[in-house]
Scaffold this motif. Structure first.
Motif, PDB file in Angstrom:
ATOM      1  N   ALA A  27       0.834  -1.200   0.000  1.00 55.08           N
ATOM      2  CA  ALA A  27       0.000   0.000   0.000  1.00 55.08           C
ATOM      3  C   ALA A  27       0.869   1.250   0.000  1.00 55.08           C
ATOM      4  O   ALA A  27       1.781   1.386   0.806  1.00 55.08           O
ATOM      5  CB  ALA A  27      -0.890  -0.011   1.231  1.00 55.08           C
ATOM      6  N   VAL A  28       0.573   2.188  -0.889  1.00 55.71           N
ATOM      7  CA  VAL A  28       1.315   3.431  -1.002  1.00 55.71           C
ATOM      8  C   VAL A  28       0.330   4.574  -0.939  1.00 55.71           C
ATOM      9  O   VAL A  28      -0.703   4.534  -1.599  1.00 55.71           O
ATOM     10  CB  VAL A  28       2.098   3.473  -2.337  1.00 55.71           C
ATOM     11  CG1 VAL A  28       2.720   4.837  -2.540  1.00 55.71           C
ATOM     12  CG2 VAL A  28       3.169   2.400  -2.373  1.00 55.71           C
ATOM     13  N   ASP A  29       0.606   5.575  -0.136  1.00 56.03           N
ATOM     14  CA  ASP A  29      -0.209   6.774  -0.093  1.00 56.03           C
ATOM     15  C   ASP A  29       0.499   7.850  -0.902  1.00 56.03           C
ATOM     16  O   ASP A  29       1.718   7.983  -0.830  1.00 56.03           O
ATOM     17  CB  ASP A  29      -0.413   7.234   1.358  1.00 56.03           C
ATOM     18  CG  ASP A  29      -1.538   8.237   1.484  1.00 56.03           C
ATOM     19  OD1 ASP A  29      -1.719   8.783   2.589  1.00 56.03           O
ATOM     20  OD2 ASP A  29      -2.249   8.469   0.489  1.00 56.03           O
ATOM     21  N   PHE A  30      -0.258   8.608  -1.669  1.00 55.20           N
ATOM     22  CA  PHE A  30       0.386   9.604  -2.519  1.00 55.20           C
ATOM     23  C   PHE A  30      -0.543  10.796  -2.701  1.00 55.20           C
ATOM     24  O   PHE A  30      -1.740  10.735  -2.404  1.00 55.20           O
ATOM     25  CB  PHE A  30       0.741   9.006  -3.888  1.00 55.20           C
ATOM     26  CG  PHE A  30      -0.457   8.542  -4.669  1.00 55.20           C
ATOM     27  CD1 PHE A  30      -0.984   7.282  -4.454  1.00 55.20           C
ATOM     28  CD2 PHE A  30      -1.057   9.360  -5.613  1.00 55.20           C
ATOM     29  CE1 PHE A  30      -2.095   6.843  -5.162  1.00 55.20           C
ATOM     30  CE2 PHE A  30      -2.173   8.932  -6.326  1.00 55.20           C
ATOM     31  CZ  PHE A  30      -2.690   7.672  -6.096  1.00 55.20           C
ATOM     32  N   GLY A  31       0.013  11.865  -3.210  1.00 57.20           N
ATOM     33  CA  GLY A  31      -0.797  13.046  -3.453  1.00 57.20           C
ATOM     34  C   GLY A  31       0.030  14.160  -4.073  1.00 57.20           C
ATOM     35  O   GLY A  31       1.186  13.958  -4.440  1.00 57.20           O
ATOM     36  N   GLY A  61       3.131   4.156   3.508  1.00 55.72           N
ATOM     37  CA  GLY A  61       2.168   3.805   4.553  1.00 55.72           C
ATOM     38  C   GLY A  61       2.719   4.100   5.934  1.00 55.72           C
ATOM     39  O   GLY A  61       3.573   3.363   6.428  1.00 55.72           O
ATOM     40  N   THR A  62       2.251   5.184   6.545  1.00 53.25           N
ATOM     41  CA  THR A  62       2.825   5.617   7.825  1.00 53.25           C
ATOM     42  C   THR A  62       2.488   4.673   8.967  1.00 53.25           C
ATOM     43  O   THR A  62       3.027   4.819  10.063  1.00 53.25           O
ATOM     44  CB  THR A  62       2.347   7.037   8.181  1.00 53.25           C
ATOM     45  OG1 THR A  62       0.920   7.022   8.292  1.00 53.25           O
ATOM     46  CG2 THR A  62       2.750   8.039   7.112  1.00 53.25           C
TER      47      THR A  62
ATOM     48  N   ARG B 116     -10.636   7.262  -1.545  1.00 58.29           N
ATOM     49  CA  ARG B 116      -9.399   8.049  -1.396  1.00 58.29           C
ATOM     50  C   ARG B 116      -9.673   9.430  -0.817  1.00 58.29           C
ATOM     51  O   ARG B 116      -9.080   9.840   0.180  1.00 58.29           O
ATOM     52  CB  ARG B 116      -8.723   8.180  -2.760  1.00 58.29           C
ATOM     53  CG  ARG B 116      -7.503   9.061  -2.754  1.00 58.29           C
ATOM     54  CD  ARG B 116      -6.930   9.163  -4.181  1.00 58.29           C
ATOM     55  NE  ARG B 116      -6.083  10.321  -4.318  1.00 58.29           N
ATOM     56  CZ  ARG B 116      -4.825  10.397  -3.877  1.00 58.29           C
ATOM     57  NH1 ARG B 116      -4.282   9.359  -3.297  1.00 58.29           N
ATOM     58  NH2 ARG B 116      -4.120  11.502  -4.020  1.00 58.29           N
ATOM     59  N   ARG B 120      -9.203  11.411   3.000  1.00 58.43           N
ATOM     60  CA  ARG B 120      -8.550  12.732   3.083  1.00 58.43           C
ATOM     61  C   ARG B 120      -9.437  13.707   3.852  1.00 58.43           C
ATOM     62  O   ARG B 120      -8.984  14.489   4.684  1.00 58.43           O
ATOM     63  CB  ARG B 120      -8.323  13.286   1.680  1.00 58.43           C
ATOM     64  CG  ARG B 120      -7.287  12.585   0.859  1.00 58.43           C
ATOM     65  CD  ARG B 120      -5.982  13.350   0.863  1.00 58.43           C
ATOM     66  NE  ARG B 120      -5.046  12.794  -0.090  1.00 58.43           N
ATOM     67  CZ  ARG B 120      -4.261  11.755   0.189  1.00 58.43           C
ATOM     68  NH1 ARG B 120      -4.298  11.194   1.356  1.00 58.43           N
ATOM     69  NH2 ARG B 120      -3.437  11.295  -0.729  1.00 58.43           N
ATOM     70  N   HIS B 131      -2.136   8.142  10.785  1.00 53.78           N
ATOM     71  CA  HIS B 131      -2.038   7.179   9.689  1.00 53.78           C
ATOM     72  C   HIS B 131      -3.236   7.251   8.749  1.00 53.78           C
ATOM     73  O   HIS B 131      -4.009   6.309   8.642  1.00 53.78           O
ATOM     74  CB  HIS B 131      -1.897   5.754  10.242  1.00 53.78           C
ATOM     75  CG  HIS B 131      -0.781   5.612  11.235  1.00 53.78           C
ATOM     76  ND1 HIS B 131       0.466   6.107  11.031  1.00 53.78           N
ATOM     77  CD2 HIS B 131      -0.762   5.033  12.466  1.00 53.78           C
ATOM     78  CE1 HIS B 131       1.233   5.854  12.077  1.00 53.78           C
ATOM     79  NE2 HIS B 131       0.513   5.203  12.961  1.00 53.78           N
ATOM     80  N   PRO B 132      -3.413   8.373   8.047  1.00 46.30           N
ATOM     81  CA  PRO B 132      -4.616   8.547   7.227  1.00 46.30           C
ATOM     82  C   PRO B 132      -4.546   7.915   5.844  1.00 46.30           C
ATOM     83  O   PRO B 132      -5.348   8.257   4.982  1.00 46.30           O
ATOM     84  CB  PRO B 132      -4.700  10.073   7.110  1.00 46.30           C
ATOM     85  CG  PRO B 132      -3.276  10.520   7.134  1.00 46.30           C
ATOM     86  CD  PRO B 132      -2.551   9.574   8.037  1.00 46.30           C
ATOM     87  N   SER B 133      -3.608   7.008   5.595  1.00 48.64           N
ATOM     88  CA  SER B 133      -3.516   6.401   4.281  1.00 48.64           C
ATOM     89  C   SER B 133      -4.816   5.669   3.951  1.00 48.64           C
ATOM     90  O   SER B 133      -5.234   4.781   4.700  1.00 48.64           O
ATOM     91  CB  SER B 133      -2.359   5.403   4.227  1.00 48.64           C
ATOM     92  OG  SER B 133      -2.435   4.657   3.036  1.00 48.64           O
ATOM     93  N   PRO B 134      -5.465   6.022   2.838  1.00 48.39           N
ATOM     94  CA  PRO B 134      -6.752   5.401   2.521  1.00 48.39           C
ATOM     95  C   PRO B 134      -6.619   3.923   2.145  1.00 48.39           C
ATOM     96  O   PRO B 134      -7.630   3.219   2.094  1.00 48.39           O
ATOM     97  CB  PRO B 134      -7.260   6.219   1.328  1.00 48.39           C
ATOM     98  CG  PRO B 134      -6.067   6.890   0.757  1.00 48.39           C
ATOM     99  CD  PRO B 134      -5.087   7.056   1.857  1.00 48.39           C
ATOM    100  N   TYR B 135      -5.407   3.449   1.913  1.00 45.21           N
ATOM    101  CA  TYR B 135      -5.234   2.086   1.439  1.00 45.21           C
ATOM    102  C   TYR B 135      -4.878   1.098   2.545  1.00 45.21           C
ATOM    103  O   TYR B 135      -4.698  -0.088   2.288  1.00 45.21           O
ATOM    104  CB  TYR B 135      -4.144   2.060   0.356  1.00 45.21           C
ATOM    105  CG  TYR B 135      -4.390   3.123  -0.700  1.00 45.21           C
ATOM    106  CD1 TYR B 135      -3.607   4.269  -0.750  1.00 45.21           C
ATOM    107  CD2 TYR B 135      -5.442   2.997  -1.601  1.00 45.21           C
ATOM    108  CE1 TYR B 135      -3.866   5.258  -1.686  1.00 45.21           C
ATOM    109  CE2 TYR B 135      -5.689   3.984  -2.539  1.00 45.21           C
ATOM    110  CZ  TYR B 135      -4.894   5.112  -2.572  1.00 45.21           C
ATOM    111  OH  TYR B 135      -5.156   6.101  -3.494  1.00 45.21           O
ATOM    112  N   ARG B 136      -4.780   1.561   3.772  1.00 42.27           N
ATOM    113  CA  ARG B 136      -4.397   0.643   4.846  1.00 42.27           C
ATOM    114  C   ARG B 136      -5.628  -0.081   5.384  1.00 42.27           C
ATOM    115  O   ARG B 136      -6.754   0.398   5.284  1.00 42.27           O
ATOM    116  CB  ARG B 136      -3.694   1.398   5.982  1.00 42.27           C
ATOM    117  CG  ARG B 136      -4.578   2.296   6.845  1.00 42.27           C
ATOM    118  CD  ARG B 136      -3.782   2.801   8.035  1.00 42.27           C
ATOM    119  NE  ARG B 136      -4.477   3.771   8.848  1.00 42.27           N
ATOM    120  CZ  ARG B 136      -5.187   3.470   9.936  1.00 42.27           C
ATOM    121  NH1 ARG B 136      -5.310   2.204  10.326  1.00 42.27           N
ATOM    122  NH2 ARG B 136      -5.765   4.426  10.648  1.00 42.27           N
TER     123      ARG B 136
END
Lengths: 452, 158
Positions: A27-31, A61-62, B116, B120, B131-136
């Motif tokens: 999983a990668v978060d991006f923007g 992914g934090t 997504r 946000r 940890h606001p990553s929408p994919y976790r």
């Protein structure tokens, strides 16, 4: 790409590394963010400027103990049509231990933000590593980094005369080459939620290691012992800092922050007909009171006072010492203090008052709730009759009062991903300035940003 | 501050009512306990938490009934329904929260409504703080925390 062969290799290697991490991380978060800044400055004559920036970022992914971060930007302005930069490139690890000390161990490796704990004299990216150790009652942090891989236009590290000379030499692409380090300890809850912070910082000028036959004369270090006076050139500037700070709540909604910093080091001085390295002995002191109350229209108020020592016999702000020790406080980063009049810390002191609120915080129409007007006022003084960072001062004037500034800003964020602000400021110079420099100065600035 | 108290009390009332008011809520209590203990939240669990909290379903409903109700409502809320047991991402859960509680989003949420930009938005509103990553993937305890924050936010908005 305004970066040369070195930067191209860095970007290519970074892209390969990113691809590998993307494939392995899951999983990668991006923007991204697109921003615009448009400003009109009137200081005798009118000057219009506009800058557009596009940024992209991603992380792996934090929520994971090991996270890779990347951030890149492209900036366009009327003076420089293209500037590509990598502002974030780091591997960060955070490991929690249930029964052993330290309870949390963290590290950062790569390009990251390096700052002093007051954010007043050092706030710049470095390439290096950072170690964090968290104990039940204390936190310890060790940073070591190099500033010389950043592109010159984005680096805020400007300390010596040669650093300033490099700004006008096109062949110099990268910023000031210095190694910086920090050892910081904080006790977050000493008593009654009071926080005690102690830090030792240093920066060492590595310019001479990179000198060769092709180095521009204006970038060459004057050797110690040189008798010919060349005011447009300079030498190495190495500095160290010892800091102490205390902060915390006084009563509900009222917070304080007091801090002091002893600055030592060496600078090249022209004394008794020859160049010699003289010791630096200077200091910085600051105090802040902050009030925040969300129940009263999200009111924020701040009273701040900062004092930095100066040198009465200093003829120029940078390496201007002409007798005895150099007593002007030397910041590592150029961090402007006002909006119109933007002196760098050093032979400067000023009170600063700030107030903001959200008058429509409870309005039925949600879109206007974020409107936030803010008022800032500064009264600038110099600590001695010696030089300050800003030009236009009358060398025959003994006046310490430099002038006053009032700034107004209105911030508006109608949506989570769209923000706008309009700022305006006016500075009234005092009689310490030359006659031609005493006209009223003002600036109007519009900024907007859209994130995705 | 008063609106936060109302929201907090609302969540507690919801939880306490499940535990104390009727023996029938013993099942709800067990359901909650099982959801809180899960490392990953499923669509069925998410449907149960959100629809009962929003008053769209009685507390006595089972997660399977909640999942069926969500399937019936998916057209109205334009939510893509996965299988009942498949783990949900934070983005998908955020999107369900935004749709069920009618939370307005940003520009990109209106252009591209989906997980997504829902995550946000909830991060911007402070409903998701870390940890606001929408994919976790999302744990049961996190889901309950974000649900409580959402109830608090909606109470403050009204």
């Amino acid at each position: 790409m305004d970066g040369g062969p070195v930067m191209k290799k860095i970007v290519i290697l970074s892209a390969i590394l990113l691809f590998l991490i993307f494939v392995t991380a899951g999983a990668v978060d991006f923007g991204g963010i697109i921003s615009n800044e448009t400003a009109l400055t009137v200081d005798g004559s009118a000057d219009f400027s506009q800058e557009n920036t596009a940024k992209v970022w991603f992380n792996t992914g934090t929520e994971h103990p090991l996270v890779f971060y990347f951030g890149g930007s492209y900036t366009f302005n009327l003076d420089r049509p293209y500037l590509f930069d990598v502002y974030d490139l780091r591997l960060e690890g955070t490991f929690k231990r249930s029964s052993e000390l330290p309870s949390v161990f963290g590290f950062t490796l790569g390009r990251y933000a390096f700052n002093d704990f007051t954010y007043t004299f050092m706030n710049n990216n470095v390439d290096g590593f950072k170690l964090n150790f968290t104990y039940p009652y204390a936190a310890v942090r060790i940073d070591v980094g190099f500033t010389g891989l950043q592109l010159k236009p984005v680096s805020t590290v400007l300390i010596s005369k040669l650093d300033y000379n490099d700004q006008s030499i096109d062949a110099v692409i990268l910023g000031s080459k210095r190694i910086v380090g920090k050892l910081e300890t904080s006790f977050p809850n000493l008593f009654q939620r009071q926080k005690l912070s102690l830090a030792l910082l240093f920066q060492e000028d590595l310019r001479q290691l990179f000198e060769n036959d092709n180095t521009n004369t204006l970038s060459r270090v004057i050797p110690e012992g040189e008798t010919q006076y060349t005011p447009e050139r300079g030498g190495l500037v190495d500095t160290q800092y010892a800091m102490l700070g205390m902060s915390g709540p006084i009563v509900q909604a009222l917070y304080y922050n007091v801090y002091g910093c002893l600055n030592t080091g060496r600078v090249l001085s022209y004394i008794d007909g020859a160049y010699t390295y003289t010791p630096v002995l200077a200091f910085l002191a600051g105090a802040e009171l902050r009030y925040y109350n969300s129940a009263i229209l999200y009111t924020r108020a701040m009273l701040q006072f900062i004092y930095t020592s100066g040198d009465a016999d200093s003829t120029t702000f940078t390496e201007g010492n002409t007798a005895g020790k150099a007593n002007t406080f030397i910041p590592i980063s150029v961090i402007p203090m006002g909006l119109v009049f933007t002196p760098v810390l050093g032979n400067i002191f000023f009170p600063h008052v700030s107030y903001s609120l959200r008058p429509f915080a409870h309005a039925p129409a949600g879109i206007i709730r974020s409107i936030q007007p803010q008022l800032d006022a500064y009264v600038f003084f110099r600590s001695t009759a010696g030089a300050v960072s800003e030009g236009g001062i009358d060398p025959n004037s003994d006046s310490l009062y430099l002038g006053s500034e009032v700034d107004i800003a209105i911030r508006f964020r109608p949506f989570s991903d769209l923000g706008m602000a309009v700022s305006a400021g006016g500075f009234i110079p005092s009689g310490a300035f030359l006659t031609d420099e005493r006209s009223f100065r003002f600036l109007v600035k519009l900024t907007a940003n859209l994130s995705w | 501050m008063r609106s936060k108290r109302i929201g907090f009390l609302g969540v507690w009332f919801f939880l306490v009512s499940l535990i104390f008011i009727s023996p029938l809520f013993a099942q709800s209590n067990e359901v909650l306990d099982s959801i809180i203990g899960k490392e990953t939240l499923s669509m069925q669990d998410a449907a149960y938490l959100v629809l009962t909290a929003a008053g769209k379903l009685p507390e006595t409903a089972s997660p399977a009934e909640a999942f069926s109700a969500m399937e019936e409502l998916k057209g109205k809320w334009k939510i893509r329904i996965q299988s009942a047991d498949k783990p949900l991402t934070l983005g998908q859960y955020s999107y369900i929260l935004m749709r069920v509680f009618s939370i307005p989003g940003g520009i990109f949420y209106h252009i591209f409504p989906g997980p997504r930009y829902a995550a946000r938005e909830l991060a911007f509103l402070g409903i998701i703080k870390r940890h606001p990553s929408p994919y976790r993937k999302l744990s049961g305890s996190d889901a309950l925390l974000y649900l409580g924050n959402t109830l608090e936010w909606t109470a403050g908005r009204s």
